[in-house]
Structure formats: C-alpha cells, structure tokens
Design a protein around this motif. Structure first.
Motif, short mmCIF file in Angstrom:
data_model
loop_
_atom_site.label_atom_id
_atom_site.label_comp_id
_atom_site.label_asym_id
_atom_site.label_seq_id
_atom_site.Cartn_x
_atom_site.Cartn_y
_atom_site.Cartn_z
N LEU A 70 0.87 -1.18 0.00
CA LEU A 70 0.00 0.00 0.00
C LEU A 70 0.90 1.23 0.00
CD1 LEU A 70 -2.22 -2.04 0.59
CD2 LEU A 70 -3.20 -0.40 2.21
N ALA A 71 0.73 2.08 -1.00
CA ALA A 71 1.57 3.25 -1.16
C ALA A 71 0.75 4.30 -1.90
CB ALA A 71 2.82 2.89 -1.96
N TYR A 72 1.40 5.37 -2.35
CA TYR A 72 0.74 6.26 -3.31
C TYR A 72 1.81 6.83 -4.22
CZ TYR A 72 1.73 10.43 -0.31
OH TYR A 72 2.31 11.43 0.44
N TYR A 73 1.41 7.13 -5.44
CA TYR A 73 2.36 7.33 -6.52
C TYR A 73 3.04 8.69 -6.52
CZ TYR A 73 -0.20 3.15 -7.75
OH TYR A 73 -0.80 1.91 -7.69
N GLU A 74 2.49 9.64 -5.80
CA GLU A 74 3.14 10.95 -5.67
C GLU A 74 3.74 11.14 -4.29
OE1 GLU A 74 0.24 13.92 -6.87
OE2 GLU A 74 1.04 13.88 -8.91
#
Length: 278
Positions: A70-74
């Motif tokens: 679980l992450a986010y691209y920015e």
C-alpha cells in the motif's frame, strides 16, 4: 552552593531533553495492527494501470501468493523507499514475479489515476532485471471506500497530513497466501531476498508467520513536525542521555548535602572560631 547550582542545571537540561524527545501524538495514528491468518475479502473494486475495472480477488489464482504494497504514486519519500527496497529484493531473488508469485501495489490516494499508476509500473518493472512481467506486478488505484476497507483488513493505519499535503503511513509489505490469507508482514524499507523468498514459500504452503519483525519496524516513526520518518533509537538515545545526566547529578547533590552537613557540624551557627594563644 556551586554544587547545588550544577545539579539544578543538570536537572533542567535533562527535563528539556525529555520534553524535546516526547513522542508526537500523531504517531498513534500510524501503525500496523497485525491480522495474521485473516482472509481479505475478494469483492473490493479497483482500477488497474490500464484503466480496467478489477476486483481484489481476481488477482489471486489459488496457486501463487501475492506480495501486497500500500503506497501512493506521488509520495515524496517513504513509498519510494519501500518500492525501491522491494524492487531490489525482487532483483536479487531467484524467482521473478510470475514464476511462483505475483506483486500488487495499491494506491492509498483516491485522487490518483491509472495514468499515474502506469508510469509507476513502467519504472519499477524496468528496474528489475529480466523484467517484462507487467501482468504480475500491477499498480492499482481505487475509491476511498475500497482503499480504506483493504487497509483496515490488513491492519494498515494511515492518515492525511493536511499541513504537509501528504499521507503519513507505516512502512511494510504484506505477504498473502493464494487464498488471500495474511501470511506475513515484512517491515521497514529493506527486504533481503532470502527473507522474501522464505515468506513466499511459507505463504504458498498456507503457513502463517510470526510478529517478530514488528520489533524492527518500531524503530521507525513519522515525525509530523518535519514530515520525516526518523528512528526512535535516536530519541531513545536522547532520553538515555537525559537519564545519565540525572544519575550524574544525584551523586553530586548527595555530596553537596554531606559537605553542607559537615560544615554545619564543624561550625555551629553563632559559634566563633577559637582564638590562637598569643
């Protein structure tokens, strides 16, 4: 009196260090609550990097375990470190995604889209030698409801930091069995290939891991004052230093009291020193 002043200075400095080393209350909002053995629901709806509607359960074929991130691209820092760490482990591992396992990255930011996911996928698949396994390391986006449900089911606790305009979250990857059971948590930002392979082997056999690795992760925490993930060990050293100062100060205070008592007993109040015989 000089000794007492020195002790007071020690105590005041120690209190200041302890105050500065106090934990940010936001740390309680960033955590991983392990749900080993739990099965993640299959009907969570997402969008893959090509813009296609997908369900979480569709990614599991009943034969291969899945490495979930679980992450986010920015993300300005931690997500990149987690993805870099996993990419390095995949690069060193004997088997690549698709051989006997799959990898899935899901964004925790509902504002991100498939175009951003596609760009991130191309970057990381290309970073692993013998790449070309785009279908076995996918990058998804989704709506807030599905993201929060997935995060809750795997015990991923995070929040949006409005002051810094970014998400604060823990660092880990999750190993799920072919039946979507949570088999292992790998904490931190570095994952030795041997550990990853062992975790995947256990997951493929339906084995459930332990919580020992959690101790390692507790060394890292988010500091909302700087927007950085720092080591608690550093704070522990500061607190330990303060306690050392206190321990140094207490003996000095005792010595001062003994010296003061000795002087009072030698020269009682009002007594005059004896005159020397002429």
């Amino acid at each position: 009196m000089k000794t007492l002043g020195l002790y007071a200075a020690f105590a005041m400095f120690a209190m200041q260090v302890l105050a500065q080393g106090s934990f940010d209350p936001n740390l309680e909002r960033i955590n991983i609550s392990e749900h080993l053995g739990n099965t993640v629901t299959s009907d969570l709806a997402f969008t893959d990097q090509d813009g296609h509607a997908v369900s979480f359960g569709d990614y599991f074929d009943g034969e291969r375990p899945v490495v979930l991130i679980l992450a986010y691209y920015e993300c300005p820092m931690l997500c990149t470190q987690v993805l870099n760490g996993l990419s390095s482990a995949l690069d060193e591992a004997k088997w690549k995604p698709g051989d006997s396992y799959r990898v899935l990255t899901v964004s925790i930011d509902p504002e991100e889209n498939a175009t951003m996911a596609k760009a991130k996928q191309q970057t990381y698949v290309a970073a692993v030698k013998d790449g070309g396994f785009h279908q076995d390391w996918q990058f998804w986006t989704g709506k807030d409801e599905a993201i929060k449900s997935l995060a809750e089911q795997i015990g991923f606790q995070y929040f949006y930091d409005e002051k810094r305009d970014e998400y604060a979250h823990p660092a880990a990857v999750y190993i799920l069995s072919p039946e979507r059971k949570i088999s292992r948590y790998l904490y931190g930002i570095s994952y030795p290939a041997s550990h990853l392979e062992m975790a995947l082997g256990d997951a493929s056999e339906g084995k459930i891991g332990s919580t020992i690795d959690r101790i390692i992760w507790r060394c890292f925490h988010y500091d909302s004052t700087t927007g950085a993930y720092t080591m608690i060990a550093f704070r522990t050293m500061r607190i330990g230093g303060a306690l050392t100062l206190i321990l140094m100060g207490v003996p000095l205070f005792i010595l001062w009291r003994r010296e003061a008592t000795r002087k009072r007993s030698t020269h009682p109040r009002g007594a005059q020193p004896a005159k020397l015989a002429s």
